[in-house]
Design an enzyme around this catalytic site. Structure first.
Site, short mmCIF file in Angstrom:
data_model
loop_
_atom_site.label_atom_id
_atom_site.label_comp_id
_atom_site.label_asym_id
_atom_site.label_seq_id
_atom_site.Cartn_x
_atom_site.Cartn_y
_atom_site.Cartn_z
N GLY A 17 0.74 -1.26 0.00
CA GLY A 17 0.00 0.00 0.00
C GLY A 17 0.76 1.30 0.00
O GLY A 17 0.13 2.36 -0.03
N GLY A 56 2.71 2.70 -2.32
CA GLY A 56 2.99 3.28 -3.63
C GLY A 56 2.12 4.48 -3.95
O GLY A 56 0.99 4.61 -3.47
N CYS A 94 -1.09 3.40 -5.67
CA CYS A 94 -1.72 2.23 -5.05
C CYS A 94 -2.81 2.71 -4.09
O CYS A 94 -2.58 3.61 -3.28
CB CYS A 94 -0.69 1.40 -4.29
#
Length: 347
Positions: free
Chosen positions: A177, A179, A182
């Protein structure tokens, strides 16, 4: 249900405390490392940065460009077999990981490519590395390709880091998570602050002579330095490498002075609507999109960005007296902060 009360930290929560040093210049430090892959016994030497296996960033052109800096690329999964066979016959292509998932079609394609152009590095990449199926896939891949360095993930805890290394992974990819494109944390509520994830997974991996790659969350060169200071053997970048000539995103042009000038490039997560429409015909009925699509400024060749990234790490090493990159974890002291930057004139 239970609650853990000890703090878990992200890159933005800390700074690295400077230390007295005998170093006189950034030119005196060595940002390269020699790392050994536990299951093959083979050494690798270079700047331990890997471009993410996203189809915009994890390109063959990026691999060729980063080779000049001793860095690597995890190629995206969507190249055809013939393209991959030709690429892995090129001199220097060993700095690239062949990426795949857990489907039989993925592994059949790998076997076909490997038969024509032996693959030295494999990246087994799934969003959720906590399933028994994934552990079994790592075991089977290790048995089938005993001479290949295998990177597998993603996970964020020490127990699964150990499980993947024992199953046959040389490098465990860490991050759920963090990114920039993301949305897993937003859509699922699942994740782990990236700095703490790297620290805990590195501690688990190094006890088994394994390695970790911090995947995601880097927004500035200083975050890269923090990742190495936290114990990451490799760091993986997506958004920081987007927008360059070596990427494969759609480019938007604007007319300036009578000429069409590139100003922005598309960048998206591999679980986004954009990616799933491109490769799977749309979002499956049993799932939701966990990525977003954005435009990033066009930035020309990646050469300039690599100079900034490597220069930032060199400077961090000089501040703490680390002559070699491998010394960073021993020389790093993190201090928790409420803020990092003076943004009076912008961020």
């Amino acid at each position: 249900m239970r609650i853990e009360n000890d703090p878990k930290l992200d890159f933005r929560d800390v700074l690295i405390r400077p230390k007295r040093s005998t170093l006189g210049s950034r030119s005196e430090v060595d940002v390269h490392r020699t790392l050994r892959f536990a299951h093959t016994g083979k050494d690798w030497t270079g700047f331990p940065l890997i471009a993410a296996n996203m189809d915009v960033v994890g390109t063959m052109a990026m691999a060729r460009a980063l080779l000049r800096h001793g860095a690597m690329v995890a190629l995206h999964k969507h190249y055809g077999p013939d393209e991959l066979i030709a690429f892995f016959r090129e001199p220097g292509s060993a700095n690239a990981f062949y990426s795949l998932g857990t489907t039989q079609a993925d592994h059949d394609k790998l076997a076909r490519v490997h038969a024509q152009s032996p693959i030295a590095r494999i990246c087994l990449d799934v969003a959720n590395g906590y399933t028994e199926k994934f552990v079994d896939t790592v075991k089977a891949t290790r048995a089938e390709y005993p001479d290949a360095a295998i990177m597998a993930g993603n996970v964020v805890t020490g127990d699964m880091t150990e499980a993947l290394i024992l199953a046959g992974a040389d490098i465990v990819k860490v991050g759920i998570g963090p990114g920039s494109v993301c949305t897993t944390r937003k859509m699922t509520g699942v994740g782990y602050p990236q700095l703490s994830a790297i620290i805990e997974c590195a501690d688990a991996a190094h006890g088994l002579k394994g390695l970790v790659c911090g995947d995601g969350g880097v927004t500035v060169p200083g975050d890269l330095a923090k990742g190495y200071g936290a114990g990451a053997d490799f760091m993986m970048l997506g958004g920081m490498l987007a927008g360059h000539d070596e990427c494969e995103g759609d480019i938007r042009y604007e007319e300036r002075g009578g000429e069409q000038v590139p100003v922005a490039m598309t960048f998206y997560g591999m679980s986004s609507d954009t990616a799933m429409k491109r490769y799977s015909g749309g979002v499956a009925t049993y799932r939701a999109s966990e990525g977003k699509t954005v435009e990033v400024p066009y930035r020309g060749p990646v050469e300039g960005t690599m100079q900034e990234l490597m220069g930032g790490v060199r400077s961090a090493m000089t501040y703490i007296g680390a002559v070699r990159l491998k010394e960073m974890p021993k020389r790093t002291t993190f201090i928790m902060v409420g803020s990092q930057l003076n943004t009076v004139f912008g961020s």
